[in-house]
Design an enzyme around this catalytic site. Structure first.
Site, PDB file in Angstrom:
ATOM      1  N   PRO A  28       0.721  -1.096  -0.153  1.00 46.67           N
ATOM      2  CA  PRO A  28       0.004   0.134  -0.050  1.00 46.67           C
ATOM      3  C   PRO A  28       1.026   1.313  -0.196  1.00 46.67           C
ATOM      4  O   PRO A  28       1.869   1.226   0.778  1.00 46.67           O
ATOM      5  CB  PRO A  28      -0.856  -0.195   1.334  1.00 46.67           C
ATOM      6  N   CYS A  30       0.487   5.630  -0.207  1.00 43.24           N
ATOM      7  CA  CYS A  30      -0.347   6.761  -0.385  1.00 43.24           C
ATOM      8  C   CYS A  30      -0.045   7.785  -1.596  1.00 43.24           C
ATOM      9  O   CYS A  30       1.119   7.816  -2.009  1.00 43.24           O
ATOM     10  CB  CYS A  30      -0.193   7.479   0.947  1.00 43.24           C
ATOM     11  N   ALA A  64      -3.395   3.486   2.069  1.00 51.08           N
ATOM     12  CA  ALA A  64      -3.915   3.782   3.691  1.00 51.08           C
ATOM     13  C   ALA A  64      -5.385   4.490   3.228  1.00 51.08           C
ATOM     14  O   ALA A  64      -5.002   5.574   2.866  1.00 51.08           O
ATOM     15  CB  ALA A  64      -3.013   4.233   4.515  1.00 51.08           C
ATOM     16  N   GLN A 106      -6.123  -1.379   2.084  1.00 54.21           N
ATOM     17  CA  GLN A 106      -5.689  -1.133   3.540  1.00 54.21           C
ATOM     18  C   GLN A 106      -6.642  -0.011   4.095  1.00 54.21           C
ATOM     19  O   GLN A 106      -6.438   0.920   4.065  1.00 54.21           O
ATOM     20  CB  GLN A 106      -4.251  -0.594   3.589  1.00 54.21           C
ATOM     21  N   TYR A 190       0.442   4.936  13.261  1.00 54.61           N
ATOM     22  CA  TYR A 190      -0.718   5.424  13.142  1.00 54.61           C
ATOM     23  C   TYR A 190      -1.509   4.910  14.377  1.00 54.61           C
ATOM     24  O   TYR A 190      -0.894   4.180  15.276  1.00 54.61           O
ATOM     25  CB  TYR A 190      -1.335   4.958  11.993  1.00 54.61           C
ATOM     26  N   ARG A 238      -1.186  -5.245   8.550  1.00 54.55           N
ATOM     27  CA  ARG A 238      -0.037  -4.945   8.522  1.00 54.55           C
ATOM     28  C   ARG A 238       0.631  -4.354   9.925  1.00 54.55           C
ATOM     29  O   ARG A 238      -0.075  -3.672  10.463  1.00 54.55           O
ATOM     30  CB  ARG A 238       0.160  -3.666   7.478  1.00 54.55           C
ATOM     31  N   LEU A 313      12.516  -2.623   0.701  1.00 52.42           N
ATOM     32  CA  LEU A 313      13.813  -2.726   0.068  1.00 52.42           C
ATOM     33  C   LEU A 313      14.113  -4.248  -0.642  1.00 52.42           C
ATOM     34  O   LEU A 313      15.288  -4.720  -0.798  1.00 52.42           O
ATOM     35  CB  LEU A 313      15.048  -2.227   0.814  1.00 52.42           C
ATOM     36  N   ARG A 336       8.513   0.812  -3.614  1.00 48.83           N
ATOM     37  CA  ARG A 336       9.046   1.725  -4.321  1.00 48.83           C
ATOM     38  C   ARG A 336       9.695   1.120  -5.860  1.00 48.83           C
ATOM     39  O   ARG A 336       9.401   1.792  -6.621  1.00 48.83           O
ATOM     40  CB  ARG A 336      10.250   2.409  -3.761  1.00 48.83           C
TER      41      ARG A 336
HETATM   42  C1  FMN Z   1       4.849   6.642  -1.679  1.00 48.66           C
HETATM   43  C2  FMN Z   1       4.815   5.942  -0.434  1.00 48.66           C
HETATM   44  C3  FMN Z   1       3.642   5.734   0.122  1.00 48.66           C
HETATM   45  C4  FMN Z   1       3.387   4.849   1.197  1.00 48.66           C
HETATM   46  N1  FMN Z   1       2.063   4.769   1.750  1.00 48.66           N
HETATM   47  C5  FMN Z   1       2.109   3.717   2.496  1.00 48.66           C
HETATM   48  C6  FMN Z   1       0.698   3.309   2.953  1.00 48.66           C
HETATM   49  O1  FMN Z   1      -0.462   3.900   2.617  1.00 48.66           O
HETATM   50  N2  FMN Z   1       0.425   2.279   4.023  1.00 48.66           N
HETATM   51  C7  FMN Z   1       1.594   1.755   4.478  1.00 48.66           C
HETATM   52  O2  FMN Z   1       1.211   0.689   5.164  1.00 48.66           O
HETATM   53  N3  FMN Z   1       2.792   1.721   4.000  1.00 48.66           N
HETATM   54  C8  FMN Z   1       2.921   2.639   3.031  1.00 48.66           C
HETATM   55  N4  FMN Z   1       4.270   2.876   2.458  1.00 48.66           N
HETATM   56  C9  FMN Z   1       5.370   2.067   2.962  1.00 48.66           C
HETATM   57  C10 FMN Z   1       5.405   1.060   1.939  1.00 48.66           C
HETATM   58  O3  FMN Z   1       4.208   0.367   1.934  1.00 48.66           O
HETATM   59  C11 FMN Z   1       6.595  -0.046   2.109  1.00 48.66           C
HETATM   60  O4  FMN Z   1       6.340  -0.825   3.188  1.00 48.66           O
HETATM   61  C12 FMN Z   1       7.933   0.798   2.192  1.00 48.66           C
HETATM   62  O5  FMN Z   1       8.083   1.669   0.961  1.00 48.66           O
HETATM   63  C13 FMN Z   1       9.095  -0.305   2.100  1.00 48.66           C
HETATM   64  O6  FMN Z   1       8.986  -1.292   0.856  1.00 48.66           O
HETATM   65  P1  FMN Z   1       9.805  -0.687  -0.511  1.00 48.66           P
HETATM   66  O7  FMN Z   1      11.345  -0.620  -0.075  1.00 48.66           O
HETATM   67  O8  FMN Z   1       9.523  -1.890  -1.335  1.00 48.66           O
HETATM   68  O9  FMN Z   1       9.482   0.643  -0.981  1.00 48.66           O
HETATM   69  C14 FMN Z   1       4.538   4.019   1.682  1.00 48.66           C
HETATM   70  C15 FMN Z   1       5.816   4.289   0.906  1.00 48.66           C
HETATM   71  C16 FMN Z   1       5.983   5.125   0.031  1.00 48.66           C
HETATM   72  C17 FMN Z   1       7.072   4.920  -0.716  1.00 48.66           C
END
Ligand code: FMN
Length: 371
Positions: A28, A30, A64, A106, A190, A238, A313, A336
């Site tokens: 998820p 935002c 979220a 979510q 949160y 989560r 990551l 990402r």
């Molecule tokens: C732009 C952005 C928005 C995010 N929004 C949420 C969200 O809405 N809910 C959530 O649980 N995590 C959110 N995260 C965290 C990601 O879901 C993820 O756990 C985090 O980026 C690490 O994973 P990655 O390295 O694959 O990016 C967000 C991350 C990014 C980069």
């Protein structure tokens, strides 16, 4: 045979559960793109989630989404609390389904981390004042979670009931919108995480103090959501499995509460993240840095029918495949790397030699890989 591109079934309280076409989920994220500041998804969200569905992911988890207006993270975050917000979600679900992906939502309440500016270039940081479209926030206590955020109002019993009913109502709306999976947001500092952690929950009533008391809100929310969400649909959560702070929430406490939620309230999926509650904690950020937390939960819950997904990551296909083959998790959530390439899953299927003309690649795009 690739593990990442083998199907996985998320169980449900009743029925057969949900079988997903592979183990690459979209985390998820935002988008801060509800331009009307009314919680309603826009055409941005349609193309954004649609592109992940077209890009081969099996489960697209929508960002979220506030269960109440004051539960949104920013004025431009999504909600699911009235007819317009519900109807907009139905369009996202229809888009994902049309492209062969399952749709997850979510649902969350931002608590004292609500009413913040969008995390987009050009915006300020901190709390949006009421005069600029923000709102008074709520938390376990009246202390700000992070420096720079406004002090929240400590939730009283009536306020807690409103939160629980908000989650249940959101679950009913998510079902009507057609979502296949629901994920309760208990991570990243949160509201629910604020109650779980001793760092932020210093209440002296039945919602604070002991671990039993600090987990009460989460247990009550999950019970209400499970009741409102159809028994044949999987329910997930989560978690932030650690605060990365010796005095904070731990992976052992996470394993204990997830076990309780699985045994008593039908949770069948846990997505393992970390942190987000307090500023300044020392996080060992690096490739796959949260995978050891997923492994701890995978091992601790091995006797239960709970799927564990790792996140953080994990950006390349071999890395994802290794995590699964070595039994550290059952699925991977990609964040990402999916923003950078919404077709990450299709590309990974090619890299792992799992793509076929009828699996993991949209037929219209097949010639990009083999012409
Ligand atoms: C732009 C952005 C928005 C995010 N929004 C949420 C969200 O809405 N809910 C959530 O649980 N995590 C959110 N995260 C965290 C990601 O879901 C993820 O756990 C985090 O980026 C690490 O994973 P990655 O390295 O694959 O990016 C967000 C991350 C990014 C980069």
């Amino acid at each position: 045979m690739s593990k990442l591109f083998s199907p996985i079934t998320l169980s449900a309280a009743e029925g057969t559960g949900l079988t997903l076409r592979n183990r690459a989920f979209v985390a998820p994220m935002c988008q801060y793109s509800a331009d009307g500041e009314d919680g309603v998804a826009t055409s941005w969200h349609l193309q954004h989630y649609g592109s992940f569905a077209a890009g081969g992911f099996s489960l697209v988890v929508v960002e979220a989404t506030g269960v109440l207006p004051e539960g949104r993270i920013s004025p431009r975050c999504l909600g699911i609390y009235d007819e317009p917000t519900e109807a907009a979600h139905a369009r996202i679900v229809e888009m994902a389904h049309g492209l062969g992906a399952a749709a997850g939502l979510q649902i969350g309440h931002a608590g004292g981390k609500g009413s913040t500016y969008p995390t987009l270039p050009g915006f300020d940081a901190g709390t949006v004042p009421v005069s600029e479209g923000g709102w008074a926030t709520f938390g376990p206590t009246d202390k700000a979670v992070f420096p720079g955020l406004a002090d929240p109002i400590a939730l009283d019993r009536e306020g807690i009931e409103r939160v629980i009913e908000g989650f249940a109502d959101a679950a009913r709306r998510a079902d009507r919108a057609g979502y296949d999976v629901l994920q309760i947001h208990a991570a990243h500092g949160y509201l629910i995480h604020q109650f779980l952690s001793p760092l932020t929950n210093t209440r002296t009533d039945e919602y604070g103090g002991s671990e039993e008391n600090r987990t009460r809100l989460l247990r009550e929310v999950t019970a209400a959501v499970r009741e409102a969400w159809p028994a044949h649909k999987p329910l997930g959560i989560r978690v932030s499995a650690t605060d990365w702070d010796e005095a904070g929430w731990t992976v052992q406490a996470t394993a204990t509460i997830v076990r309780t939620l699985a045994e008593d309230h039908g949770i069948t999926w846990v997505d393992v993240s970390s942190g987000g509650l307090v500023a300044g904690s020392k996080i060992p950020v690096g490739p796959g840095y949260q995978v050891p937390l997923a492994l701890e939960l995978t091992q601790a819950l091995a006797d239960l029918d709970v799927a564990v997904s790792a996140v953080g990551l994990v950006a390349n296909p071999d890395q994802a495949e290794t995590i699964l083959v070595t039994g550290q998790a059952h699925a991977i959530s990609i964040g990402r790397a999916a923003l950078g390439n919404p077709h990450w899953a299709s590309a990974a299927a090619v890299a792992l030699r799992a793509a076929t003309p009828d699996a993991h690649i949209q037929p219209q795009y097949w010639r990009a890989h083999w012409s």
